[in-house]
Design a protein around this motif. Structure first.
Motif, PDB file in Angstrom:
ATOM      1  N   ARG A  35     -57.558  67.857-108.082  1.00  0.00           N
ATOM      2  CA  ARG A  35     -58.711  67.664-107.184  1.00  0.00           C
ATOM      3  C   ARG A  35     -59.371  66.312-107.430  1.00  0.00           C
ATOM      4  NH1 ARG A  35     -63.657  71.092-109.067  1.00  0.00           N
ATOM      5  NH2 ARG A  35     -63.499  69.461-110.672  1.00  0.00           N
TER       6      ARG A  35
ATOM      7  N   ASP B 113     -57.357  76.144-102.995  1.00  0.00           N
ATOM      8  CA  ASP B 113     -58.775  75.944-102.666  1.00  0.00           C
ATOM      9  C   ASP B 113     -59.381  74.835-103.525  1.00  0.00           C
ATOM     10  OD1 ASP B 113     -58.842  77.912-100.723  1.00  0.00           O
ATOM     11  OD2 ASP B 113     -59.659  79.453-102.057  1.00  0.00           O
TER      12      ASP B 113
ATOM     13  N   ARG C  96     -58.247  71.429-102.449  1.00  0.00           N
ATOM     14  CA  ARG C  96     -58.885  71.063-101.188  1.00  0.00           C
ATOM     15  C   ARG C  96     -60.351  70.642-101.369  1.00  0.00           C
ATOM     16  NH1 ARG C  96     -55.508  68.923 -98.379  1.00  0.00           N
ATOM     17  NH2 ARG C  96     -54.287  70.031 -96.811  1.00  0.00           N
TER      18      ARG C  96
ATOM     19  N   PRO D  23     -59.850  67.333 -98.833  1.00  0.00           N
ATOM     20  CA  PRO D  23     -59.950  68.297 -97.727  1.00  0.00           C
ATOM     21  C   PRO D  23     -58.949  68.081 -96.606  1.00  0.00           C
ATOM     22  CG  PRO D  23     -61.793  66.753 -97.706  1.00  0.00           C
ATOM     23  CD  PRO D  23     -61.090  66.548 -99.002  1.00  0.00           C
ATOM     24  N   SER D  24     -58.482  66.851 -96.400  1.00  0.00           N
ATOM     25  CA  SER D  24     -57.555  66.609 -95.294  1.00  0.00           C
ATOM     26  C   SER D  24     -56.312  65.840 -95.711  1.00  0.00           C
ATOM     27  CB  SER D  24     -58.273  65.843 -94.169  1.00  0.00           C
ATOM     28  OG  SER D  24     -58.768  64.600 -94.647  1.00  0.00           O
TER      29      SER D  24
ATOM     30  N   ASP E  98     -55.861  74.968 -91.561  1.00  0.00           N
ATOM     31  CA  ASP E  98     -55.623  73.749 -92.348  1.00  0.00           C
ATOM     32  C   ASP E  98     -54.381  73.063 -91.782  1.00  0.00           C
ATOM     33  OD1 ASP E  98     -55.127  71.753 -94.186  1.00  0.00           O
ATOM     34  OD2 ASP E  98     -55.275  73.034 -95.959  1.00  0.00           O
TER      35      ASP E  98
ATOM     36  N   LEU F 259     -51.664  71.268 -94.098  1.00  0.00           N
ATOM     37  CA  LEU F 259     -50.929  72.046 -95.100  1.00  0.00           C
ATOM     38  C   LEU F 259     -49.554  72.405 -94.552  1.00  0.00           C
ATOM     39  CD1 LEU F 259     -51.006  73.643 -97.844  1.00  0.00           C
ATOM     40  CD2 LEU F 259     -51.769  75.612 -96.483  1.00  0.00           C
TER      41      LEU F 259
END
Length: 390
Positions: free
Chosen positions: A224, A259, A262, A266-267, A336, A339
């Motif tokens: 992350r 999660d 992300r 996030p994208s 999403d 993904l």
């Protein structure tokens, strides 16, 4: 020995692919997990492999024709198992392999797998020497051994060096098992992620951890927090051969892992990759174990010790994991769009096994690493690939 050596401090400016460095009494130790994540880990296996610098390399621009690197390797000895070859360093000039070498000396750690005891012995650093490099300004990389802990002590050249400028390539952050770390590949640039990164013209950050792709939350948080343009997670084989969870926990853990990633990305294109073909665990749960008959003949092979009937109670097999990862990814992809799912059988399947079997029943050899890399690059990095089609 040249009379005009220039010693360049080894720093993060010339080190690529590591998430952290530790300053030791003897040098600089690259890590592939940050210090806070290492503090949350209690597993000696993960502690060992995250300090093995798969994908980590020194990157400099120089006119030097001679390069020397002093390093201090740590080698692991397992009584009763065949000796492991010394780690290999790959020298690349303008992206092309131009030399390979190993070092002598270093520390040894002897692990008695029957008693669990360890004994550590200290040794001196060794020196790599690469000569005959082109007498012109060029970018060179020294890829560190993917399977041997390596402290960096000193870098010497016969001309000044500067950090290689960033080339604007996308950063590919990948997490997986020992197969992703490069087990059974003969050198660090022969591992499938290193080859795929070369084919795709991307900069690799390899978080392949032998025996340790176990959906640890601290690994997800490390991902992350790591800048990346492309992310992939290869999930499955370690969960089966360590037998650490059942299907109920697996589904929840996969969602949680994704999660967390992300939260920081996030994208970003995110690719979930299921296991390649591995006959011993296709339909038979773990845990995995050494094949004692093979060991008695001086060979390393693995076997599954579970019972196929145990799938009914939620034990994991590779077939179960592929089905579940496909389901989870399809469910999440509805909200999403960045993904994607890649079936590991598209990288190496039953037909490939018949042609190019896994030497120890678990890990691919160098030729198979290349095949996997070629297929991954085609699936992910081409103009209409999973990474580029988002």
């Amino acid at each position: 020995m040249t009379s005009s050596w220039i010693t360049t401090p080894i720093s993060t400016d010339i080190l690529r692919g590591a998430l952290d460095v530790e300053h030791t009494a003897r040098g600089l130790l690259p890590h592939r997990l940050p210090a806070w994540a290492r503090a949350q880990n209690t597993d000696g296996q993960l502690a060992m492999v995250e300090a093995q610098p798969a994908g980590v390399r020194l990157a400099v621009r120089t006119q030097a024709t001679v390069v020397e690197l002093d390093t201090l390797p740590t080698r692991y000895i397992y009584p009763g198992l065949p000796s492991r070859p010394d780690g290999v360093y790959d020298l690349l000039v303008e992206g092309q392999l131009a030399g390979q070498a190993s070092v002598t000396g270093g520390d040894t750690v002897t692990i008695d797998m029957t008693t669990g005891t360890t004994e550590r012995r200290s040794g001196p650093p060794g020196t790599l020497r690469f000569t005959g490099l082109p007498d012109r300004m060029k970018d060179i990389e020294i890829w560190l051994p993917h399977n041997e802990t390596t402290e960096l002590v000193a870098l010497r050249t016969d001309a000044p060096v500067t950090p290689t400028p960033q080339q604007g390539r996308r950063v590919w952050l990948h997490h997986g098992s020992s197969i992703s770390q490069g087990s059974n590949a003969t050198s660090p640039t022969a591992t499938w992620p290193a080859l795929a990164a070369s084919f795709g013209d991307v900069d690799l950050v390899n978080l392949g951890f032998g025996g340790s792709a176990l959906l640890d939350p601290f690994t997800a948080r490390s991902m992350r927090d790591t800048p990346a343009d492309l992310i992939s997670v290869k999930i499955g084989i370690n969960l089966v051969n360590t037998d650490v969870m059942r299907l109920r926990a697996f589904a929840s853990a996969v969602h949680g892992f994704l999660d967390i990633i992300r939260e920081g990305h996030p994208s970003t294109p995110l690719l979930v990759v299921s296991p390649i073909y591995c006959p011993i665990h296709e339909d038979t749960p773990g845990p995995g174990a050494f094949d004692l008959a093979a060991l008695s003949a001086g060979q390393v092979r693995f076997r599954a010790t579970g019972d196929p009937a145990e799938r009914a109670s939620g034990k994991l097999t590779l077939g179960v994991i592929r089905d579940e990862l496909a389901r989870i990814t399809a469910q999440r992809a509805t909200r999403d769009p960045h993904l994607h799912y890649l079936d590991g059988l598209d990288l190496y399947d039953k037909t490939d096994f018949a042609e190019m079997p896994l030497p120890d029943e678990l890990h691919p050899d160098t030729a198979t690493h290349r095949r996997i890399a070629e297929r991954f690059a085609k699936q992910a990095f081409t103009a209409d690939g999973l990474f580029c089609g988002t």
